[in-house]
Structures are given as C-alpha cells and as structure tokens.
Design a protein around this motif. Sequence first.
Motif, mmCIF file in Angstrom:
data_model
loop_
_atom_site.group_PDB
_atom_site.id
_atom_site.type_symbol
_atom_site.label_atom_id
_atom_site.label_comp_id
_atom_site.label_asym_id
_atom_site.label_seq_id
_atom_site.Cartn_x
_atom_site.Cartn_y
_atom_site.Cartn_z
ATOM 1 N N ASP A 58 5.954 1.964 -3.674
ATOM 2 C CA ASP A 58 4.539 2.269 -3.524
ATOM 3 C C ASP A 58 3.708 0.835 -3.847
ATOM 4 O O ASP A 58 3.038 0.595 -3.254
ATOM 5 C CB ASP A 58 4.352 3.130 -4.572
ATOM 6 C CG ASP A 58 2.711 3.697 -4.379
ATOM 7 O OD1 ASP A 58 2.279 3.593 -3.363
ATOM 8 O OD2 ASP A 58 2.069 4.058 -5.654
ATOM 9 N N LYS A 88 -4.585 12.210 -2.630
ATOM 10 C CA LYS A 88 -5.908 11.399 -2.653
ATOM 11 C C LYS A 88 -6.720 12.131 -1.518
ATOM 12 O O LYS A 88 -7.942 11.558 -1.247
ATOM 13 C CB LYS A 88 -5.548 10.090 -2.066
ATOM 14 C CG LYS A 88 -4.533 9.014 -2.986
ATOM 15 C CD LYS A 88 -4.405 7.705 -2.419
ATOM 16 C CE LYS A 88 -3.943 6.847 -3.735
ATOM 17 N NZ LYS A 88 -3.609 5.565 -3.091
ATOM 18 N N HIS A 120 5.094 9.004 -9.626
ATOM 19 C CA HIS A 120 5.408 7.772 -8.810
ATOM 20 C C HIS A 120 4.416 6.874 -9.631
ATOM 21 O O HIS A 120 4.439 5.553 -9.295
ATOM 22 C CB HIS A 120 5.022 7.724 -7.501
ATOM 23 C CG HIS A 120 3.520 8.209 -7.047
ATOM 24 N ND1 HIS A 120 3.103 9.498 -6.906
ATOM 25 C CD2 HIS A 120 2.651 7.376 -6.570
ATOM 26 C CE1 HIS A 120 1.797 9.491 -6.512
ATOM 27 N NE2 HIS A 120 1.508 8.242 -6.252
ATOM 28 N N HIS A 121 3.477 7.135 -10.533
ATOM 29 C CA HIS A 121 2.722 6.139 -11.158
ATOM 30 C C HIS A 121 3.072 6.069 -12.603
ATOM 31 O O HIS A 121 2.324 5.470 -13.494
ATOM 32 C CB HIS A 121 1.160 6.498 -11.044
ATOM 33 C CG HIS A 121 0.470 6.274 -9.921
ATOM 34 N ND1 HIS A 121 0.300 4.801 -9.329
ATOM 35 C CD2 HIS A 121 0.035 6.838 -8.611
ATOM 36 C CE1 HIS A 121 0.102 4.909 -8.273
ATOM 37 N NE2 HIS A 121 -0.161 6.027 -7.603
ATOM 38 N N HIS A 155 -4.858 12.018 -8.978
ATOM 39 C CA HIS A 155 -4.223 12.176 -7.637
ATOM 40 C C HIS A 155 -2.899 12.874 -7.858
ATOM 41 O O HIS A 155 -2.527 13.589 -6.991
ATOM 42 C CB HIS A 155 -4.560 11.164 -6.661
ATOM 43 C CG HIS A 155 -3.585 9.918 -6.526
ATOM 44 N ND1 HIS A 155 -3.552 8.872 -7.379
ATOM 45 C CD2 HIS A 155 -2.271 9.869 -6.259
ATOM 46 C CE1 HIS A 155 -2.819 8.048 -7.237
ATOM 47 N NE2 HIS A 155 -1.845 8.653 -6.412
ATOM 48 N N HIS A 172 3.809 11.748 -1.019
ATOM 49 C CA HIS A 172 3.592 11.372 -2.286
ATOM 50 C C HIS A 172 2.036 11.212 -2.949
ATOM 51 O O HIS A 172 1.755 11.516 -3.925
ATOM 52 C CB HIS A 172 4.277 9.994 -3.047
ATOM 53 C CG HIS A 172 3.389 8.668 -2.429
ATOM 54 N ND1 HIS A 172 3.508 8.327 -1.099
ATOM 55 C CD2 HIS A 172 2.839 7.793 -3.046
ATOM 56 C CE1 HIS A 172 2.957 7.213 -0.922
ATOM 57 N NE2 HIS A 172 2.443 6.678 -2.120
ATOM 58 N N ASP A 173 1.087 10.608 -1.853
ATOM 59 C CA ASP A 173 -0.315 10.600 -2.100
ATOM 60 C C ASP A 173 -1.162 11.644 -1.788
ATOM 61 O O ASP A 173 -2.299 11.257 -1.712
ATOM 62 C CB ASP A 173 -0.748 9.144 -1.562
ATOM 63 C CG ASP A 173 -0.558 8.023 -2.606
ATOM 64 O OD1 ASP A 173 -0.503 8.412 -3.764
ATOM 65 O OD2 ASP A 173 -0.837 6.914 -2.152
HETATM 66 FE FE FE2 Z 1 -0.371 7.081 -5.602
#
Ligand code: FE2
Length: 303
Positions: free
Chosen positions: A254, A175, A225-226, A200, A171-172
Amino acid sequence: MLKRVEARQVRTGMFVEAIEGAWQDPFLSKRRFLLRREIDAQKLRKSMTGVIINTSRGLDIDGLPGGNIEIDTKAARETIQKSMQVLESVFGRLQHGDGISVDQVAPVISSVSKSIDQNPTVFLSVTRLKSKDEATFLHSISVSALMILFSRHLGLDETTVQMLGTAGLLHDVGKLEIPLEILNKEGPLDEDEIKMIRDHPEKGHAILSRQEGMSEIVLDVCLNHHERIDGKGYPRKLSEAQVSLHARIAAICDVYDAITSVRPYRAPWSASQALKWMLGNEGHFDRRLLKKFALCLSVVAVA
Ligand SMILES: [Fe+2]
C-alpha cells in the motif's frame, strides 16, 4: 526507439543498448542488457558519461514505459481499464448497500494476475500514473497486483495469493465514505478530516463484513493495513504480535504504491528511493519482509 541519456539519468528498468567510455565490469561489459539492479545503475552513473537506451525494451527517462512497448503496454492498459470498470461497479454496489460476492472480482484477479506475471515492469509502470478521479481504483488495482507478485515471491499457496489479490482490490473500500474534496486535498488536513481518513479501515471492514462468505484474509487486510509494527498504527494501534503476515504484506504494498505514484501535484519517487525511505522508516514495517519485497522487485527489474 534508441535514445542517449546522460549518466545521471540512468535508472533501473532501462534497457541499455550501449555504454559510452571504457568499462571493466564483466556484468556491464555485456553491451546490451536490462538494467535490473540499483547497484549497477549507480556504477553506470558514477563511471559513464552517457548511455544509449532502447525504450521499446525498457523504461524511458521519465520512468514510464517508452513509446514503443506498445503491445505490452496496450495489453496492460486494457486489463487495467476492464478491471477499473468491474471495480467501479463492485464499489458502487457496496456503496449503495447492495451485496457482492468474491466471485464478482474473481475475473479481475485472474486478469491482473496474468498480466503482472507476463510483464510486471510494464504493468506496474502503467498503474503509476493516477489522475485524481481514478486514483482510488488504480491504487487498488496496483496494490492487488503487488500483493499477488509479492505473495507468490514468498511462496504462499495459490488460494492465499488469490485472496491477497482480492484483499488488495477491496482494502480501501471504506474510502467510499470520504468526500473526494478531502481525499484529494492538497494542503494540510484539519483534525476532523484526519479522523475521517483514519476511520476508513473500520468503515471498510463494516461494509465487507456484511457480505456473505467474505474471506477472513480480505477482512483482516481491510481493517489492519494501516497498523504498524511499533504499535503506532491505526485504527487499533495493534502490537507487533497482533499484526498478521497478510496485513504486513498489505502495509508494504500500500505505502510503496502510494509513494511511487505519479500524481498531478507532486513528483513521484523512484522504486529505489521509495524502498530506501521505507527501510529507513523505523517501526513502520516488518523489516525482514520489506527486504524480501525489495528483492522481489529487483528480480522483476522494477526497483
Ligand atoms: Fe488505506
């Protein structure tokens, strides 16, 4: 190892061997037990002067597994170490524009899934401690484990559970494009830095979209997810109806992992402090789902 702790230091996840003073509660009068529920921990804190805990069967005073849970902890550490190596190489390939397939992370998912099944308390405690360099990888593994645990608790089918585990790992991935100095910056971020961080999900989504056969669940979680239930999330400020169940699960796992992690520059929150804060954070999460998450963690004696 047996240790005496002051009543105020008692927390869920500890294994209680004996309690000092008289005790009337039928549950706690069982002299040896794993302290699973925050309500029981509160009772102990209020009514007792001290408790003897067994750190080989539960958490120590610092909230980490005690020195004698060697076997379980060692197995969890090995799983995490191997998973980090695979993840590092998968992230490296993605960063260099090389292709990956979901099959490459499948062994990580199956070992994380097995490990979280066997001993969730130990597994999640081991992933709490994150140094700066390995923070993103460990966070990814921890979110993956939480998503597997939670989606099984919700009764989702096993294929979806595996896909959510994969989504947690990836998911990240966006980044990767943010310089470490910004990711690890301790002071406040300036506007450009905030924008870079907020980009990101889209960057990660673009990277993963280029991979052949990438699951829709993984793409959805990476991009969303944010997002928040009140429409104040990022990158697209989706409304409640537009945020999928999978993205809601990811948002909870998260944030929970982020705030309960032990970082060199700040004290971590305990599971119950984290859940309390999250429940009080109106509009951020799906509250019904968050309550189920709290229940899921209390069942495995993490909260
Ligand atoms: Fe994230």
